[in-house]
Motif scaffolding. Structure first.
Motif, PDB file in Angstrom:
ATOM      1  N   GLY A  86       8.034  -6.175 -13.473  1.00 27.26           N
ATOM      2  CA  GLY A  86       8.262  -7.647 -13.136  1.00 27.26           C
ATOM      3  C   GLY A  86       7.093  -8.045 -12.047  1.00 27.26           C
ATOM      4  N   HIS A  87       6.114  -7.242 -12.345  1.00 27.37           N
ATOM      5  CA  HIS A  87       4.798  -7.601 -11.500  1.00 27.37           C
ATOM      6  C   HIS A  87       3.594  -8.090 -12.451  1.00 27.37           C
ATOM      7  N   VAL A  88       2.920  -9.091 -12.371  1.00 32.06           N
ATOM      8  CA  VAL A  88       1.684  -9.183 -12.988  1.00 32.06           C
ATOM      9  C   VAL A  88       0.532  -8.874 -12.354  1.00 32.06           C
ATOM     10  N   PHE A  89      -0.539  -8.033 -12.576  1.00 33.21           N
ATOM     11  CA  PHE A  89      -1.615  -8.054 -11.755  1.00 33.21           C
ATOM     12  C   PHE A  89      -2.873  -8.473 -12.692  1.00 33.21           C
ATOM     13  N   LEU A  90      -3.527  -9.146 -11.851  1.00 29.66           N
ATOM     14  CA  LEU A  90      -4.888  -9.666 -12.342  1.00 29.66           C
ATOM     15  C   LEU A  90      -6.100  -8.732 -11.548  1.00 29.66           C
ATOM     16  N   LEU A  91      -7.364  -8.603 -12.315  1.00 26.61           N
ATOM     17  CA  LEU A  91      -8.267  -7.737 -11.981  1.00 26.61           C
ATOM     18  C   LEU A  91      -8.634  -8.384 -10.565  1.00 26.61           C
ATOM     19  N   ASN A  92      -8.811  -7.196  -9.766  1.00 22.86           N
ATOM     20  CA  ASN A  92      -9.241  -7.518  -8.466  1.00 22.86           C
ATOM     21  C   ASN A  92      -8.487  -8.091  -7.265  1.00 22.86           C
ATOM     22  N   GLN A  93      -7.310  -8.472  -7.694  1.00 23.21           N
ATOM     23  CA  GLN A  93      -6.284  -9.308  -6.867  1.00 23.21           C
ATOM     24  C   GLN A  93      -5.300  -8.248  -6.211  1.00 23.21           C
ATOM     25  N   GLU A  94      -5.476  -8.254  -4.901  1.00 20.97           N
ATOM     26  CA  GLU A  94      -4.456  -7.491  -4.124  1.00 20.97           C
ATOM     27  C   GLU A  94      -2.907  -7.953  -4.105  1.00 20.97           C
ATOM     28  N   LYS A  95      -1.976  -7.367  -4.428  1.00 15.10           N
ATOM     29  CA  LYS A  95      -0.578  -7.683  -4.517  1.00 15.10           C
ATOM     30  C   LYS A  95       0.499  -6.856  -3.828  1.00 15.10           C
ATOM     31  N   GLU A  96       1.094  -7.441  -3.099  1.00 15.98           N
ATOM     32  CA  GLU A  96       2.232  -6.530  -2.284  1.00 15.98           C
ATOM     33  C   GLU A  96       3.322  -6.314  -3.237  1.00 15.98           C
ATOM     34  N   ILE A  97       3.880  -5.028  -3.224  1.00 15.51           N
ATOM     35  CA  ILE A  97       4.471  -4.176  -4.157  1.00 15.51           C
ATOM     36  C   ILE A  97       5.670  -3.397  -3.225  1.00 15.51           C
ATOM     37  N   GLU A  98       6.784  -3.204  -4.109  1.00 15.64           N
ATOM     38  CA  GLU A  98       8.005  -2.464  -3.447  1.00 15.64           C
ATOM     39  C   GLU A  98       7.380  -0.889  -3.383  1.00 15.64           C
TER      40      GLU A  98
ATOM     41  N   GLY B 159      -9.607  -3.176 -16.277  1.00 12.76           N
ATOM     42  CA  GLY B 159      -8.847  -3.904 -17.364  1.00 12.76           C
ATOM     43  C   GLY B 159      -8.921  -5.549 -16.866  1.00 12.76           C
ATOM     44  N   LYS B 160      -8.211  -6.214 -17.450  1.00 12.48           N
ATOM     45  CA  LYS B 160      -7.951  -7.753 -17.100  1.00 12.48           C
ATOM     46  C   LYS B 160      -6.580  -8.039 -16.365  1.00 12.48           C
ATOM     47  N   THR B 161      -5.479  -7.529 -17.256  1.00 17.09           N
ATOM     48  CA  THR B 161      -4.264  -7.823 -16.618  1.00 17.09           C
ATOM     49  C   THR B 161      -3.347  -6.744 -16.675  1.00 17.09           C
ATOM     50  N   TYR B 162      -2.238  -6.349 -16.151  1.00 13.69           N
ATOM     51  CA  TYR B 162      -1.229  -5.472 -16.223  1.00 13.69           C
ATOM     52  C   TYR B 162       0.037  -5.837 -15.719  1.00 13.69           C
TER      53      TYR B 162
END
Length: 134
Positions: free
Chosen positions: A16-28, A9-12
């Motif tokens: 409260g978190h917005v994920f972009l394709l192939n970008q690692e994000k720290e989460i709870e 996908g492209k975004t998700y």
């Protein structure tokens, strides 16, 4: 600490978190538990390296209490820390990046027809948030 990467996908946007394709994000942990097993995400638990070489044993007690308090602050920071984008920055972004910001600001990117509408929405909502102090 937990991380997630959007792999399909492209975004998700979730919790409260917005994920972009192939970008690692720290989460709870709760977000990790929700996303783990979702075919659109690669989730993992990251262990913090133990740095015992700098301690003599006593400070470990203090470090434990400090670590227990950190997650509370970490949960609050992403909500308070909002980047303010300039018009020129927004013009240089691609559609997916602009849509992620619109979603983060509480908008519906599907309602915005083109780049100029997305930019106008973002600039307007940033000004409103500055006035209300959010």
């Amino acid at each position: 600490m937990y991380t997630a990467v959007l792999i399909k996908g492209k975004t998700y946007s979730v919790m409260g978190h917005v994920f972009l394709l192939n970008q690692e994000k720290e989460i709870e942990k709760k977000v990790f538990q929700y996303l783990d097993g979702n075919e659109f995400f690669a989730c993992k638990e990251v262990k913090a390296p133990a740095d015992d070489s700098k301690t003599d044993g006593q400070p470990k007690e203090d470090e434990k209490s400090a670590k227990e308090e950190e997650p509370k602050e970490a949960d609050e920071e992403p909500q308070q820390e909002q980047k303010i984008y300039t018009e020129s920055e927004l013009k240089g972004m691609n559609k997916t990046e602009q849509e992620a910001i619109v979603i983060d600001l509480g908008g519906d990117s599907a309602q915005l027809k083109d780049k100029s509408e997305r930019i106008a929405f973002i600039l307007e909502h940033q000004q409103q948030q500055e006035k209300t102090g959010e």
